[in-house]
Design an enzyme around this catalytic site. Structure first.
Site, PDB file in Angstrom:
ATOM      1  N   ASP A 123       0.831  -1.195   0.000  1.00 58.20           N
ATOM      2  CA  ASP A 123       0.000   0.000   0.000  1.00 58.20           C
ATOM      3  C   ASP A 123       0.869   1.250   0.000  1.00 58.20           C
ATOM      4  O   ASP A 123       2.036   1.220   0.423  1.00 58.20           O
ATOM      5  CB  ASP A 123      -0.909   0.014   1.238  1.00 58.20           C
ATOM      6  CG  ASP A 123      -1.885  -1.145   1.251  1.00 58.20           C
ATOM      7  OD1 ASP A 123      -2.212  -1.635   0.157  1.00 58.20           O
ATOM      8  OD2 ASP A 123      -2.310  -1.556   2.345  1.00 58.20           O
ATOM      9  N   LYS A 124       0.307   2.341  -0.443  1.00 57.47           N
ATOM     10  CA  LYS A 124       1.036   3.611  -0.527  1.00 57.47           C
ATOM     11  C   LYS A 124       1.760   3.943   0.778  1.00 57.47           C
ATOM     12  O   LYS A 124       2.937   4.303   0.769  1.00 57.47           O
ATOM     13  CB  LYS A 124       0.058   4.742  -0.882  1.00 57.47           C
ATOM     14  CG  LYS A 124       0.687   6.126  -0.861  1.00 57.47           C
ATOM     15  CD  LYS A 124      -0.344   7.206  -1.152  1.00 57.47           C
ATOM     16  CE  LYS A 124       0.280   8.606  -1.044  1.00 57.47           C
ATOM     17  NZ  LYS A 124      -0.720   9.667  -1.303  1.00 57.47           N
TER      18      LYS A 124
END
Length: 349
Positions: free
Chosen positions: A171-172
């Site tokens: 995820d970011k």
């Protein structure tokens, strides 16, 4: 030896026999000439009665079945000069022509000079320690400035590989280790390792609440039934298994070491929220105010991202077969958070 093993060994022997008879006629072009130099060969007599997609899977084992199916659908495979289907049966002697061409829709992205923290690189794979805040793959709201854009700048030949060789994501706002394939062959091999659950991935996760003991969350994950941007534990979801152990205890929060057996979207975040120990800083999966030691409430609430870091990665090298492992120490922001927690706790002791 049981019958199942005998059948498997027979199939392997037959596959090797077919390949040895016809490999001399297969000149696989370089990635830079994939769009202009097709593979041309004859259907082996041993394959009489088989479907075209089965024959291709035997003759081109370095490519995944889904990729071969896509090439047939996109009419990049010709049988005796004509477009065909996956279910078309062959009888031996037919001419097959395969254009090894990636789907242009998968490569609309630009190379960008973005710094990468590369821990390992050879002709086959890249191991990257991703910084928090870096999006892995372009998407809605993040069409540039991503890991994919950085990879295209670092290794331009990745423009010929679907998703620039990315086989799994973080995820970011999750930091840490991920592997990138540098060729079609290694990408297929890595995907197969992930599907076989042989890739080892371990994470540090700082969660709300005092976890009593190590455990395992075995709960299927799928799209949230009403909030489609979120994932959730749902009955008809895909199997998902997360193992966790306790790395360090604090008043009102716990540092866990999580090991993935599967790799579903947001898996650790969803599973930890499911057992009522959501990740600190996870604004998506935290529901309401969390119980917390008063002296830590402000410290934990101020952390700006989910406190999750991919700290260890192990896999079999897709070419050499050697087992390799890498480790990435905790990033500075999580280290500082832990330091603040320890300091505040010691002051009250």
């Amino acid at each position: 030896m049981n019958s199942r093993i005998k059948v498997k060994l027979w199939r392997m022997a037959e596959s090797k026999k077919i390949l040895s008879n016809y490999t001399a006629n297969l000149s696989v072009p370089s990635l830079l000439t994939l769009k202009t130099a097709p593979l041309s060969f004859k259907v082996p007599d041993e394959c009489a009665g088989m479907r075209l997609d089965q024959v291709l899977a035997k003759l081109l084992p370095e490519y995944s079945r889904s990729r071969l199916q896509d090439w047939i659908t996109q009419q990049q495979v010709k049988l005796d000069g004509a477009a065909t289907t996956s279910k078309q049966k062959v009888w031996g002697g037919e001419a097959i022509e395969v254009m090894l061409q990636s789907n242009p829709a998968e490569q609309p992205y630009q190379a960008e000079d973005i710094e990468l923290n590369i821990l390992f690189e050879d002709d086959s794979i890249l191991i990257i320690n991703k910084l928090a805040g870096l999006v892995v793959h372009p998407g809605s709201g993040n069409w540039n400035g991503t890991l994919l854009n950085a990879l295209l700048h670092h290794a331009p030949q990745l423009s010929e590989i679907p998703r620039a060789g990315i086989v799994h994501r973080l995820d970011k706002d999750t930091s840490g280790l991920l592997v990138v394939a540098k060729t079609l062959t290694t990408q297929t091999a890595l995907v197969r390792q992930l599907q076989a659950r042989s890739v080892q991935r371990e994470y540090y996760a700082l969660v709300y609440g005092e976890v009593v003991r190590a455990g395992t969350v075995n709960a299927p994950i799928g799209r949230h039934p009403t909030l489609r941007t979120k994932m959730a534990v749902v009955e008809d979801g895909k199997p998902a298994i997360t193992h966790y152990t306790i790395a360090e205890r604090f008043p009102g929060c716990t540092l866990l070491r999580c090991k993935l057996e599967t790799g579903r979207t947001h898996q650790i975040r969803v599973h930890l929220a499911y057992i009522r120990h959501p990740l600190i800083g996870d604004s998506v999966y935290i529901k309401g105010a969390q119980k917390c030691a008063p002296h830590l409430r402000q410290i934990l609430a101020a952390f700006p991202r989910q406190a999750l870091h991919a700290t260890q990665l192990g896999l079999e090298h897709p070419i050499t077969g050697e087992w390799l492992e890498w480790q990435a120490p905790m990033p500075n922001d999580i280290m500082q958070l832990l330091k603040n927690i320890r300091s505040a706790s010691n002051e009250l002791a």
